[in-house]
Motif scaffolding. Sequence first.
Motif: not given
Lengths: 316, 215
Positions: B166-193
């Motif tokens: 659904x590109x910007x400005x369109x309102x009828x979707x074109x069905x295509x296959x999507x993926x959602x990829x989840x990655x390894x979790x992060x944490x803020x390192x000690x003192x990281x800017x």
Amino acid sequence: MTDVQTDLLKVIGGIAVILVFASLIGWALRRFVAPGGTDDAIANLNERVRAWWGMVLLLSLAFLAGRTGVIVLFALCSFAALREFTTLTNFRQADHWALAATFFVVLPVQYVLIGIGWYGLYSIFIPVYVFLLAPIVVALRGDTQSYLVRVAETQWAVMICVFCASHVPALLNLEIPGFEGRNVLLIVFLVVVVQMSDVLQYVWGKLLGRRKIAPRLSPSKTVEGFVGGVASATTLGGCLWWITPFGPLGATLLAFVIALMGFFGGLVMSAIKRDRGVKDWGQTISGHGGFIDRLDSVVFSAPIFFHLVRYGWSMT
Amino acid sequence: MRGMIGQAVGWMIVVLARLITAVRGIWMGIEPSSRQRIYFANHVSHGDFVLIWTTLPTHLRRRTRPVAAADYWNASGMRRFIGRDVFDAVLIERPKVPPDAKGPDAIGIMSQALESGDSLILFPEGTRNTTPEPLMPFKSGLFRLAQAHPEVELVPVWIENLNRVLPKGEFVPVPIICTVTFGAPLHLKHGEEKDAFLARARAAMLNLRVTEEPA
């Protein structure tokens, strides 16, 4: 129970026996050859067999539900296949309207035409009207970059996934003297022969496969698999002559054509996958890949089978 | 009653999302879990959080709330219903022009949701990406949440293909296959800017851009 249903149940029963046998082999292989599920090929085999149970169940229900069931099932298959095909094309925003129309206008119209049995229109609607109108819709958006490539991809997607696939339920519309009310068995014949040809090519290839038949297109297809698969599917088709109006010889010859077209369909669709750098069309059917991975051979054989039967046996 | 309707509509939206995109969740170096998380993803379409939500197991959906712009989701009764009753969105007022004007306390509102135990879906680019670049620069919100809630897992997410549906400005979707990829979790390192952390988070997201798994 009508005699069509009796014949249907006989074939479904036969397939169930084959599946039980395949499940037992898969179980034995896992139990005795690769305990702990360490062998990928055996794991894939078991996954494929399990998915086959599902597909056979779904197809059987559609067949028993009759005309509407079959048409709706293949319309949904077309939708899923078109979704996979479109995913791999280079479409740009200028193609948006043309593509949305293939899903929400062209596909339903084609299957409605099949449903009302308007042969004169469903056989030219896509190759003539959509062929000419879709490029016009795209051209009006004014984006010329790779125009020919994009338009050609859309044409291919619709021809393969909608037009060709719709010729499976179109078999219901043929009027064959003395075969009234039994057309669903034509679909059973086509689907059983073409899918068994795929399965038997796989089996023969795994058992005896040495020489690759098209190494650049498909690493898994071998000469031995091809010859063994097509020969045994042709024989199987001949043995199924009693559900067809063709007689033993006609059924054998048609089964040969179906198996051959199915093989080349698989090859052509593999070429497209290699071109796009993917292994499978999708991940929807576990062990098999996408819908197109399972339908490629059916799609290539259906229109040829349809027209051969129409010229040879049908009144319409 | 509203809750039940909201759940039913949520279920319909999930079915529709699956029909149009056949969306598949890929978990790389991480498993679905009820641990408290902030999922941060690329933002190309209004449907982004719907896809993330669809790929989460059902029992995690109710406790996972998208962070969204209040002006968009309050614009009509329909959107208000979907935003509040279906997705239970955490709504943030966007600062008015000039862009650096003092907006309401966005971090405070998100922190409140985290303190009540919910997980969040966040788009660190701050707005939809309509540029040709795969990912725009991040706003600082992710860093500040990481500082305030060091115990929460920060999960990078990459959404592939939805911009083509659904590109910007369109309102009828074109069905295509999507993926959602989840990655390894992060944490803020000690003192990281801030800049170093945001660069790391950004790289983690871009690393997930594999359209095809190895055969």
